[in-house]
Design a protein around this motif. Structure first.
Motif, PDB file in Angstrom:
ATOM      1  N   GLN A 132       7.336   3.119 -21.222  1.00 23.76           N
ATOM      2  CA  GLN A 132       6.674   3.517 -22.467  1.00 23.76           C
ATOM      3  C   GLN A 132       5.155   3.516 -22.328  1.00 23.76           C
ATOM      4  OE1 GLN A 132       8.368   0.739 -25.238  1.00 23.76           O
ATOM      5  NE2 GLN A 132      10.359   1.787 -25.281  1.00 23.76           N
ATOM      6  N   SER A 133       4.635   2.760 -21.328  1.00 26.05           N
ATOM      7  CA  SER A 133       3.187   2.742 -21.103  1.00 26.05           C
ATOM      8  C   SER A 133       2.751   3.817 -20.119  1.00 26.05           C
ATOM      9  CB  SER A 133       2.744   1.366 -20.601  1.00 26.05           C
ATOM     10  OG  SER A 133       3.315   1.093 -19.336  1.00 26.05           O
ATOM     11  N   GLY A 134       3.713   4.654 -19.666  1.00 27.71           N
ATOM     12  CA  GLY A 134       3.352   5.789 -18.827  1.00 27.71           C
ATOM     13  C   GLY A 134       3.759   5.690 -17.375  1.00 27.71           C
ATOM     14  N   VAL A 135       4.429   4.607 -16.975  1.00 30.25           N
ATOM     15  CA  VAL A 135       4.886   4.469 -15.589  1.00 30.25           C
ATOM     16  C   VAL A 135       6.261   5.124 -15.479  1.00 30.25           C
ATOM     17  CG1 VAL A 135       5.369   2.873 -13.700  1.00 30.25           C
ATOM     18  CG2 VAL A 135       3.607   2.297 -15.396  1.00 30.25           C
ATOM     19  N   ASN A 136       6.278   6.392 -15.124  1.00 25.55           N
ATOM     20  CA  ASN A 136       7.529   7.148 -15.104  1.00 25.55           C
ATOM     21  C   ASN A 136       8.515   6.641 -14.065  1.00 25.55           C
ATOM     22  OD1 ASN A 136       6.744   8.870 -17.186  1.00 25.55           O
ATOM     23  ND2 ASN A 136       5.718  10.275 -15.775  1.00 25.55           N
ATOM     24  N   SER A 137       7.972   6.055 -12.974  1.00 32.72           N
ATOM     25  CA  SER A 137       8.869   5.579 -11.920  1.00 32.72           C
ATOM     26  C   SER A 137       9.724   4.392 -12.377  1.00 32.72           C
ATOM     27  CB  SER A 137       8.060   5.167 -10.683  1.00 32.72           C
ATOM     28  OG  SER A 137       7.148   4.124 -10.995  1.00 32.72           O
ATOM     29  N   ALA A 138       9.350   3.721 -13.464  1.00 32.58           N
ATOM     30  CA  ALA A 138      10.108   2.579 -13.980  1.00 32.58           C
ATOM     31  C   ALA A 138      11.122   3.003 -15.031  1.00 32.58           C
ATOM     32  CB  ALA A 138       9.160   1.546 -14.579  1.00 32.58           C
ATOM     33  N   LYS A 139      11.300   4.291 -15.191  1.00 25.49           N
ATOM     34  CA  LYS A 139      12.206   4.786 -16.228  1.00 25.49           C
ATOM     35  C   LYS A 139      13.640   4.299 -15.999  1.00 25.49           C
ATOM     36  CE  LYS A 139      14.301   9.125 -17.741  1.00 25.49           C
ATOM     37  NZ  LYS A 139      14.330  10.579 -17.514  1.00 25.49           N
ATOM     38  N   PRO A 140      14.229   3.579 -16.960  1.00 23.13           N
ATOM     39  CA  PRO A 140      15.625   3.166 -16.808  1.00 23.13           C
ATOM     40  C   PRO A 140      16.564   4.335 -17.086  1.00 23.13           C
ATOM     41  CG  PRO A 140      14.780   2.418 -18.913  1.00 23.13           C
ATOM     42  CD  PRO A 140      13.636   3.080 -18.207  1.00 23.13           C
ATOM     43  N   ASN A 141      17.773   4.211 -16.616  1.00 21.00           N
ATOM     44  CA  ASN A 141      18.793   5.215 -16.920  1.00 21.00           C
ATOM     45  C   ASN A 141      20.061   4.513 -17.386  1.00 21.00           C
ATOM     46  OD1 ASN A 141      19.914   4.182 -14.571  1.00 21.00           O
ATOM     47  ND2 ASN A 141      19.233   5.889 -13.299  1.00 21.00           N
ATOM     48  N   VAL A 142      21.094   5.272 -17.579  1.00 24.70           N
ATOM     49  CA  VAL A 142      22.329   4.688 -18.104  1.00 24.70           C
ATOM     50  C   VAL A 142      22.916   3.668 -17.133  1.00 24.70           C
ATOM     51  CG1 VAL A 142      23.808   6.508 -17.151  1.00 24.70           C
ATOM     52  CG2 VAL A 142      24.544   5.245 -19.175  1.00 24.70           C
ATOM     53  N   VAL A 143      22.684   3.860 -15.827  1.00 21.03           N
ATOM     54  CA  VAL A 143      23.179   2.899 -14.830  1.00 21.03           C
ATOM     55  C   VAL A 143      22.460   1.560 -14.984  1.00 21.03           C
ATOM     56  CG1 VAL A 143      23.428   2.443 -12.371  1.00 21.03           C
ATOM     57  CG2 VAL A 143      23.770   4.766 -13.239  1.00 21.03           C
ATOM     58  N   SER A 144      21.178   1.608 -15.306  1.00 20.87           N
ATOM     59  CA  SER A 144      20.411   0.380 -15.520  1.00 20.87           C
ATOM     60  C   SER A 144      21.029  -0.439 -16.650  1.00 20.87           C
ATOM     61  CB  SER A 144      18.949   0.706 -15.846  1.00 20.87           C
ATOM     62  OG  SER A 144      18.395   1.614 -14.924  1.00 20.87           O
ATOM     63  N   PHE A 145      21.315   0.221 -17.748  1.00 21.17           N
ATOM     64  CA  PHE A 145      21.922  -0.467 -18.888  1.00 21.17           C
ATOM     65  C   PHE A 145      23.307  -0.993 -18.529  1.00 21.17           C
ATOM     66  CE2 PHE A 145      18.548   1.709 -21.082  1.00 21.17           C
ATOM     67  CZ  PHE A 145      18.286   0.942 -22.187  1.00 21.17           C
ATOM     68  N   THR A 146      24.052  -0.210 -17.789  1.00 23.55           N
ATOM     69  CA  THR A 146      25.409  -0.630 -17.418  1.00 23.55           C
ATOM     70  C   THR A 146      25.381  -1.898 -16.568  1.00 23.55           C
ATOM     71  OG1 THR A 146      26.128   1.685 -17.439  1.00 23.55           O
ATOM     72  CG2 THR A 146      27.543   0.114 -16.299  1.00 23.55           C
ATOM     73  N   LEU A 173       0.821  -1.213   0.000  1.00 24.44           N
ATOM     74  CA  LEU A 173       0.000   0.000   0.000  1.00 24.44           C
ATOM     75  C   LEU A 173       0.858   1.268   0.000  1.00 24.44           C
ATOM     76  CD1 LEU A 173      -2.950   0.960   0.066  1.00 24.44           C
ATOM     77  CD2 LEU A 173      -2.747   1.058   2.575  1.00 24.44           C
ATOM     78  N   GLY A 174       0.593   2.130  -0.981  1.00 27.04           N
ATOM     79  CA  GLY A 174       1.236   3.431  -1.032  1.00 27.04           C
ATOM     80  C   GLY A 174       2.686   3.419  -1.474  1.00 27.04           C
ATOM     81  N   VAL A 175       3.180   2.296  -1.979  1.00 28.50           N
ATOM     82  CA  VAL A 175       4.586   2.192  -2.381  1.00 28.50           C
ATOM     83  C   VAL A 175       4.669   1.711  -3.824  1.00 28.50           C
ATOM     84  CG1 VAL A 175       6.791   1.048  -1.965  1.00 28.50           C
ATOM     85  CG2 VAL A 175       5.344   1.717  -0.033  1.00 28.50           C
ATOM     86  N   SER A 176       5.295   2.529  -4.667  1.00 31.71           N
ATOM     87  CA  SER A 176       5.531   2.160  -6.064  1.00 31.71           C
ATOM     88  C   SER A 176       7.032   2.132  -6.317  1.00 31.71           C
ATOM     89  CB  SER A 176       4.870   3.166  -7.009  1.00 31.71           C
ATOM     90  OG  SER A 176       3.465   3.159  -6.819  1.00 31.71           O
ATOM     91  N   PRO A 177       7.496   1.170  -7.078  1.00 31.50           N
ATOM     92  CA  PRO A 177       8.945   1.095  -7.325  1.00 31.50           C
ATOM     93  C   PRO A 177       9.422   2.287  -8.135  1.00 31.50           C
ATOM     94  CG  PRO A 177       7.768  -0.419  -8.765  1.00 31.50           C
ATOM     95  CD  PRO A 177       6.757   0.131  -7.801  1.00 31.50           C
ATOM     96  N   ASP A 178      10.648   2.713  -7.861  1.00 36.16           N
ATOM     97  CA  ASP A 178      11.247   3.783  -8.649  1.00 36.16           C
ATOM     98  C   ASP A 178      12.513   3.239  -9.317  1.00 36.16           C
ATOM     99  OD1 ASP A 178      13.059   3.577  -6.597  1.00 36.16           O
ATOM    100  OD2 ASP A 178      12.657   5.554  -5.745  1.00 36.16           O
ATOM    101  N   THR A 179      13.257   4.114  -9.933  1.00 32.14           N
ATOM    102  CA  THR A 179      14.462   3.690 -10.653  1.00 32.14           C
ATOM    103  C   THR A 179      15.452   3.002  -9.723  1.00 32.14           C
ATOM    104  OG1 THR A 179      14.188   5.528 -12.202  1.00 32.14           O
ATOM    105  CG2 THR A 179      16.356   4.490 -12.107  1.00 32.14           C
ATOM    106  N   VAL A 180      15.525   3.496  -8.482  1.00 31.16           N
ATOM    107  CA  VAL A 180      16.444   2.888  -7.510  1.00 31.16           C
ATOM    108  C   VAL A 180      16.045   1.443  -7.219  1.00 31.16           C
ATOM    109  CG1 VAL A 180      17.342   3.009  -5.151  1.00 31.16           C
ATOM    110  CG2 VAL A 180      16.997   5.109  -6.466  1.00 31.16           C
ATOM    111  N   SER A 181      14.769   1.192  -7.115  1.00 31.57           N
ATOM    112  CA  SER A 181      14.271  -0.161  -6.833  1.00 31.57           C
ATOM    113  C   SER A 181      14.709  -1.123  -7.938  1.00 31.57           C
ATOM    114  CB  SER A 181      12.747  -0.159  -6.725  1.00 31.57           C
ATOM    115  OG  SER A 181      12.280   0.898  -5.922  1.00 31.57           O
ATOM    116  N   PHE A 182      14.432  -0.737  -9.184  1.00 36.88           N
ATOM    117  CA  PHE A 182      14.817  -1.589 -10.308  1.00 36.88           C
ATOM    118  C   PHE A 182      16.336  -1.747 -10.398  1.00 36.88           C
ATOM    119  CE2 PHE A 182      10.565  -0.192 -11.719  1.00 36.88           C
ATOM    120  CZ  PHE A 182      10.015  -1.406 -12.084  1.00 36.88           C
ATOM    121  N   SER A 183      17.041  -0.641 -10.195  1.00 34.35           N
ATOM    122  CA  SER A 183      18.503  -0.684 -10.299  1.00 34.35           C
ATOM    123  C   SER A 183      19.124  -1.588  -9.238  1.00 34.35           C
ATOM    124  CB  SER A 183      19.083   0.729 -10.183  1.00 34.35           C
ATOM    125  OG  SER A 183      18.654   1.537 -11.254  1.00 34.35           O
ATOM    126  N   THR A 184      18.494  -1.641  -8.069  1.00 39.39           N
ATOM    127  CA  THR A 184      19.009  -2.511  -7.007  1.00 39.39           C
ATOM    128  C   THR A 184      18.975  -3.968  -7.438  1.00 39.39           C
ATOM    129  OG1 THR A 184      18.267  -0.962  -5.304  1.00 39.39           O
ATOM    130  CG2 THR A 184      18.735  -3.216  -4.602  1.00 39.39           C
TER     131      THR A 184
END
Length: 834
Positions: free
Chosen positions: A287-301, A247-258
């Motif tokens: 691409q479907s509009g979930v901005n918090s899932a946006k990858p960055n260059v660290v994700s690709f690395t 409840l009330g928690v959505s993953p962000d870039t840090v979550s995915f990157s971890t």
């Protein structure tokens, strides 16, 4: 607010608190009266101002700052003192204290009273990761903070001034995450989960100042799981976040990157595949509009690093292309390729040992917008070094110099770059040592020559003011190692003299330097020089020989003894008997040294030394001593030596094999067979991991085969039958191979036993009938069969030779011309010709 740096003296303020506690606790009323007599006196600085400055000093590692435990004790004592003083002051006021003085006392009391912020300063100081010289281990500091927060929650039930906020929970959770992955423990993640649950419960109960755990808390937990290697937990929790199960928690870039970082830590093929899937999922969500899932260059690395560990260059390059395409389409700075991602690609080429592609990538992929850095070039240098191509590495180093000089490259080569090239020459020297023609290593391209020239160039640049390339200890040691592997102990010793004679040199010989010098002597079989250097090292008070020193010096004697054995002119300096006495004295010195302990290499060197002197009996004594040490340590209940300082080294199968093989040239097969029985006994009765395998039995068979005794064939075949029986009963490690059969055949041939030809006929037929590809007769088998016939006293050798030809035809074996010639020689005997 009182000025902190100009007014507050932390040490004096805290000492004043303790002094007032000590004075006031004896007679609080007198203390209050004494203060009331000076109504114009200036109040002390507020407590939180003092604690704030103390925290800064403590994190700044001020040696005079008090540890958190002492500060907490002072604050607690002060709190109790104020409570007692407040109670006493009320009594004193009733006796007629002026109202002005009452207001003064109340103001002082309020500014000095510990509150939630006071304890936050202590929590933050205790858990500050930059505090490196903390007198206790970091885990203890975290436990201190953990216990403090627990206490504050309990105290807050009766004192609303010290109710912790969500920030206090966050500080403690971060601290636990910082010490995660200690001793393969899951304590950190367990504690963080507990605090998240506790915060959630308290927030639901309505505690003031507390907020529900947000994504920051959950990312801290994910980070702890990552360090502990619990990828499953991260995957499950991240998917719960995506599905809104938390409840009330959505993953962000840090979550995915971890999670991506956790996959890169593991580095398996499954982890790489999962990382691919996760990054694709992030791209789809974004691409479907979930901005918090946006990858960055660290994700690709991170994903690319997974494939680097797998040596999968194509996947690494594919993800780089995808990143470049996304950046071209969006011009999003978060997706802009940086030098780190390009260096990850270079790492893939290094991992795949493809320096040519690494160099091409360096020249083509980096741009003026993203120029290569020192690490970029050092990776390419490393790739050439791993391939053992120092000449290309040196050319790349020169290219780096030229680009920097022309202003194209911002970073210039450093001592790390030069050391990488020198390491490449060391590898080349090691690879070419065995095939280097005598006296053909003095040309300008010889590894030791090139290494020496590079060292001189570094010294010249350093003398002109370029401190970044000043030779360090590693530089000198590598150059000496190149000389060692090139067999140029004389050049290595000159380098040592230069180090010793340099006033104020930063390259004072370390133990590694001395070890490199001893290694040079060992490779050159120069025992005379090694003895001299050993004596000098003993006089150097700044170093103490380590086990590498002892082993290298011991191997100098081994190499010299081998040179003597082969008749080469080694630089011994002492007689054969003196060598033996010196080795025995060196062994005693190792045993008496309280700092070092013999290891497997030590025992191997001893065994090699006695074998080189055709004395495997003394080598057996070394094995016996190792067995005795293990037995003695087992009786004590711990596998350590008599001083309980160092682990004992049990003999392994390879050491036994070496000693067994030493009996072969001495024609003493029963000695080798006795060692085989010893290995079995130590395995079965004493728990040593010495179970004989097929190699063990094959060595014994070789001993019998070359002993040329009349009973050697019978004994060898009996051992072969024992191998077959053990293999049938389940011990597959002793299953006979074609080598086993061929050695039994050779034992029969050399025995000159009257039954040798008949027994050989039977063995060959048996090998064919088995229809086992591992034991089917080969060229060696048939050659040995012909040899047996030729050496026998059989009167019908031509008929026997024809039998061999028939068997080859049945076997569909095509003999070599040499074997056919031997058969033809036997057939000619039918015509009375030779």
């Amino acid at each position: 607010m009182i000025g902190v740096r100009n007014v507050v003296n932390v040490q004096s303020s805290l000492k004043a608190l303790r002094r007032r506690i000590k004075l006031g606790s004896s007679n609080v009323n007198d203390s209050c009266k004494e203060q009331s007599q000076h109504p114009g006196s200036r109040p002390p600085p507020p407590l939180n101002v003092v604690l704030s400055e103390w925290k800064r000093e403590y994190i700044r590692e001020d040696q005079s700052s008090l540890p958190p435990q002492e500060v907490l004790q002072t604050v607690d004592d002060w709190k109790r003192f104020l409570e007692k003083k407040t109670s006493s002051s009320n009594d004193f006021t009733q006796q007629g204290l002026p109202q002005q003085q009452q207001m003064f006392d109340n103001e002082v009391t309020l500014s000095q009273r510990p509150d939630a912020k006071s304890y936050m300063y202590i929590l933050e100081a205790a858990t500050a990761s930059v505090k490196l010289n903390f007198s206790e281990c970091p885990l203890t500091a975290v436990e201190f903070a953990d216990n403090l927060l627990l206490r504050l929650l309990e105290d807050a039930k009766t004192d609303y001034h010290i109710q912790p906020t969500s920030t206090a929970f966050l500080v403690v959770c971060k601290a636990w995450a910082n010490v995660a992955d200690r001793n393969n423990s899951t304590l950190s993640s367990f504690k963080i989960e507990q605090w998240i649950q506790r915060l959630q419960i308290l927030q639901e109960e309505g505690w003031p100042g507390l907020e529900s755990p947000n994504i920051v808390f959950w990312n801290i937990l994910l980070n702890a799981w990552s360090k502990e290697g619990n990828i499953t937990k991260i995957e499950e929790t991240l998917q719960r976040m995506i599905q809104d199960d938390i409840l009330g928690v959505s993953p962000d870039t840090v979550s995915f990157s971890t999670l991506l970082d956790a996959y890169s830590r593991v580095g398996t093929s499954d982890a790489a595949s999962n990382a691919d899937s996760l990054l694709h999922q992030m791209l789809e969500l974004y691409q479907s509009g979930v901005n918090s899932a946006k990858p960055n260059v660290v994700s690709f690395t991170s994903v690319m690093q997974c494939h680097v560990k797998q040596g999968n260059m194509e996947s690494v390059h594919s993800w780089l292309q995808k990143l470049e395409e996304l950046y071209e389409q969006t011009r999003d700075e978060d997706l802009k390729p940086d030098v780190a991602v390009y260096n990850t690609c270079l790492s893939a080429f290094v991992q795949a040992r493809n320096p040519k592609r690494a160099h091409e990538f360096l020249r083509s992929s980096f741009t003026l917008e993203v120029p290569p850095n020192e690490r970029s070039y050092n990776l390419v240098l490393s790739a050439w070094a791993k391939e053992g191509n120092p000449y290309q590495a040196e050319a790349t180093l020169q290219e780096m110099h030229d680009l920097y000089a022309n202003g194209v490259l911002e970073t210039k080569p450093t001592v790390v770059s030069y050391n990488t090239v020198l390491s490449a020459y060391a590898k080349l020297a090691a690879n070419t040592r065995s095939r280097r023609p005598k006296g053909k290593d003095d040309n300008d391209d010889a590894p030791w020559k090139r290494a020496e020239n590079i060292l001189q160039h570094m010294e010249s640049l350093s003398a002109m003011g370029d401190d970044s390339v000043a030779p360090n200890e590693r530089t000198w040691n590598i150059v000496m190692d190149v000389c060692a592997k090139s067999g140029r102990a004389d050049i290595a010793e000159k380098l040592l003299e230069r180090i010793l004679s340099t006033t104020g040199s930063k390259s004072v010989p370390s133990i590694r330097t001395w070890n490199a010098m001893l290694s040079a002597c060992m490779h050159a079989a120069d025992l005379r020089r090694a003895k001299r250097l050993w004596a000098r090292m003993q006089e150097d008070a700044t170093v103490h020989p380590d086990i590498v020193s002892y082993n290298t010096y011991l191997n100098c004697y081994v190499r010299a003894s081998m040179e003597r054995q082969t008749g080469r002119r080694g630089k011994h300096g002492i007689s054969k008997q003196e060598e033996e006495l010196a080795v025995e004295a060196l062994i005693r010195q190792i045993q008496d040294d309280p700092i070092v302990a013999p290891n497997r290499i030590t025992y191997l060197a001893q065994i090699n030394f006695w074998i080189s002197r055709d004395d495997p009996g003394r080598a057996e004594l070394v094995l016996a001593a190792m067995v005795d040490q293990v037995r003695a340590s087992t009786k004590r209940g711990e596998h350590r030596n008599k001083d309980h300082q160092h682990p004992v080294v049990p003999p392994d199968r390879d050491l036994f094999h070496k000693v067994m093989a030493a009996w072969i040239p001495l024609d003493l097969p029963k000695k080798a067979e006795a060692l085989l029985l010893t290995m079995s006994d130590l395995e079965e009765r004493h728990g040593f991991k010495l179970r004989p395998n097929f190699e063990t039995y094959n060595i014994v068979l070789e001993c019998w085969a070359k002993s040329r005794r009349i009973d050697s064939g019978e004994r060898a075949e009996a051992i072969l039958r024992e191998m077959e029986a053990l293999s049938t009963s389940g011990d597959k490690d002793v299953r006979p191979t074609i080598i086993s059969y061929n050695r039994v055949l050779n034992a029969w041939a050399n025995s000159r036993n009257p039954t040798a030809v008949t027994r050989t006929d039977s063995l060959i037929l048996e090998m064919i009938l088995k229809q086992d590809s591992n034991t089917m007769p080969n060229a060696v088998s048939y050659n040995t069969w012909i040899k047996t016939i030729a050496l026998s006293n059989d009167i019908d050798k031509p008929k026997r030779a024809k039998d061999v030809l028939k068997m080859m035809k049945i076997h569909d074996f095509r003999p070599s011309n040499d074997l056919l010639k031997k058969i033809q020689d036997l057939l000619r005997l039918s015509n009375g010709k030779r």
